[in-house]
Write a protein that holds these residues in place. Structure first.
Motif: not given
Lengths: 402, 402
Positions: A1-3, A7-8, A15, A46-50, A55
């Motif tokens: 995963m890049c996020l 990096v965000v 972020y 439905g949210l991205a795992r990142s 959160r």
């Protein structure tokens, strides 16, 4: 995963500064207590795992959730689970009646950790009563080893009409000195957290719904004590109405009329005929001295035929008015509480007798009319739940965390 | 930004497969019609810009939103704006009364694009009435150049009690042949989309609230026509009650009693005394032939003193029952609609006279009692809004898109 958290932080949008935003919605979901993995939460929302990871980190840092063991794995390292942590903070709750006060400290799941009850005259005025309350709150907090920093908020019930939005009593008939007093502001100033105030019947409705009928969409809680009032739940939410005056059953007119003058100035009000105070006065006239609904209950439990008869008739009179409320509101459950409900089955039998006869068949086909099960504690639990729900609303959690 | 549609498809989790999830929540926010940039939506929701971009793409592909020009820029290329596209789909709505039927096609903002009204006897039964409805629906769709593929759903109001969850009438007194008929299933089968059914008063309440009082949290819509009923809005949401029977004012007892026998079998019901049918019968007895509430309205508008007197007295009788409803429900607005409301100010003047005298001061301090402004169209607009709100609920949009 890049996020990743590193990096965000792209140009223009920080972020991490938003770390809190959205965490509140995730916490709302997790308040059911169910342990879940990051992947399960991603699938559910439905949210991205990142995003979920971010959160979860924010909620862990604020202690609102905690690790809850590991899920079983189909191979490889088992994924970590997280669950709501009801001990993260505590709530203070107070239920002030005409002649008593009850205070409690609860966890974020509304469980009472410690409580205390005193005889207390609400007529002593807000300064005396609220000073008593704050002293008891400090004692309770100390008794469970928590301090003001652990507080999520304070919920208070008062025995009169309250404008919920401002937390101020509005012309309360039995509370001299309280009219328009800023109860909310006073408590916030002394304890440094949000305080919410409502009338005693509304918090009893909340407490009974939360503990006994969490899945009932439309519920009515009727308090029969010195006076008569009710709290309405619509779609699982307290229906306070435009001025917080909803549920005022006590001054509805009895269909068969009455000459008795009510303290509100009208004649024929339900409260003037069927309240604990009204029955006590009638029994006294009949040579059975009674000063309060407690005295009426004692007489009824002692087997006094006159008292039993009077309690049953009060149930019928309440039933006459409730029949109209059933047609209008169509609840699935009516809970009868308050001190007079402790006279046993006689009160509720009278209520059932009339409601099932007078209401339209469609509205009563699945209607349950039951006695309060939470009893004395409905009020403090409801007061706690009221402020916990408010303080853990997604937007408030987001603000708290960020 | 490293998060693009290409790279998010990491091993194990296919984010494109989730494209729909969460788009519905974004659409709910955008239904206010306000054009917004991706950055504005990210700030509003707290979601990552990459997530917003993905959901915007999904909603654009489904046509639910469209480009809405460019925002002003502080330098560089101005960012694109997007807004809800109410023309993405259309809704069909029908309002069936005792003796008429009205159908309409609306856009997703509830604006009527075309409508049609026929005299129609609901007593002809579901087959005849629903066949009429479906034919009219096809004609309306053709008239606005849309086809069944453009449908989001169908909303229907019927003049009797309906179990909203199943869409079946329940012992409707003036609808022979309709009892327990699967209206919802019949329409879904013939038109291939979701159909929701409710009683006529509830959809009128929805339509009046949506068009005239969108910010009123607690509203009561009272229909005075052949019969009398009401629809309740609590926290901006229709309060249908446990069996969908809430708001049944017509069979509440008048406080001053009455010997008139109601069609429900009881005496003293409001409807037996103050409905259009009851007034028409009374005027006929007085030598002024009237068959319906329309006739009563014609007499009143023609200046008949007897008719004006009867309408005003009906307003007072309705006010007696509404005073109790106000104490119980504490609305901020009561809207008086239905055919008898067209008799002018006499009905509402009678209502106001009694409600302001009988209700508790706190509950009436800001209460407005007003005439329906949506008139004939409240029902079809409400029926459309009912099904649009259902079909555009986040979970349904997510399912539709994915």
């Amino acid at each position: 995963m890049c996020l990743t958290r590193e990096v965000v932080e792209g140009p223009g949008v920080n972020y991490l500064g938003d770390a809190g935003a959205g965490a509140g919605a995730l916490l709302r979901l997790m308040r059911d207590g169910q342990p879940r993995t990051r992947a399960e939460l991603a699938a559910l929302t439905g949210l991205a795992r990142s995003t979920i990871a971010q959160r979860i980190d924010a909620l862990l840092a604020a202690d609102f959730i905690g690790p809850a063991g590991e899920a079983t794995s189909t191979g490889g390292r088992p994924p970590a689970q997280f669950a709501f942590n009801p001990s993260a903070r505590v709530a203070l709750a107070a239920d002030v009646g005409a002649t008593h006060g009850r205070v409690a400290v609860t966890d974020l799941a509304g469980h009472v950790l410690a409580e205390h009850r005193d005889d207390l005259d609400v007529g002593l005025g807000p300064d005396t009563v609220l000073r008593w309350m704050i002293e008891r709150f400090h004692e309770l907090l100390a008794s469970v080893g928590r301090g003001p920093a652990d507080l999520i908020g304070i919920g208070v019930g008062l025995p009169g009409p309250v404008e919920h939005s401002s937390g101020r009593p509005v012309n309360p008939p039995i509370m001299p000195g309280w009219d328009n007093f800023d109860v909310q502001g006073y408590l916030r100033e002394h304890l440094g957290v949000v305080a919410l105030v409502d009338n005693d019947v509304n918090i009893m409705a909340l407490g009974e719904h939360f503990t006994q009928w969490p899945t009932a969409e439309h519920m009515m809680f009727v308090k029969v004590a010195t006076g008569i009032g009710s709290g309405l739940m619509s779609h699982g939410r307290l229906h306070r109405g435009a001025q917080g005056a909803a549920g005022d059953l006590g001054h509805l007119q009895l269909p068969h009329g009455s000459d008795i003058v009510c303290r509100c100035g009208n004649t024929g009000c339900l409260e003037a005929v069927a309240s604990g105070a009204a029955i006590a006065a009638r029994l006294t006239d009949q040579g059975l001295p009674a000063k309060s609904s407690q005295d009426v209950v004692a007489l009824a439990r002692g087997g006094s035929v006159e008292a039993l008869h009077a309690v049953r008739q009060a149930g019928r009179d309440i039933g006459e008015v409730l029949a109209a409320a059933v047609s209008l509101f169509n609840p699935s459950v009516i809970v009868i509480g308050g001190s007079l409900a402790r006279a046993g089955e006689h009160l509720i039998a009278g209520v059932r007798e009339v409601v099932y006869r007078r209401s339209l068949p469609l509205a009563t086909q699945d209607l349950r009319i039951v006695q309060s099960r939470t009893g004395d504690r409905a009020g403090i639990i409801g007061a706690a739940v009221m402020v916990i729900d408010h303080a853990l609303a997604p937007a408030h959690v987001d603000a708290l965390i960020s």
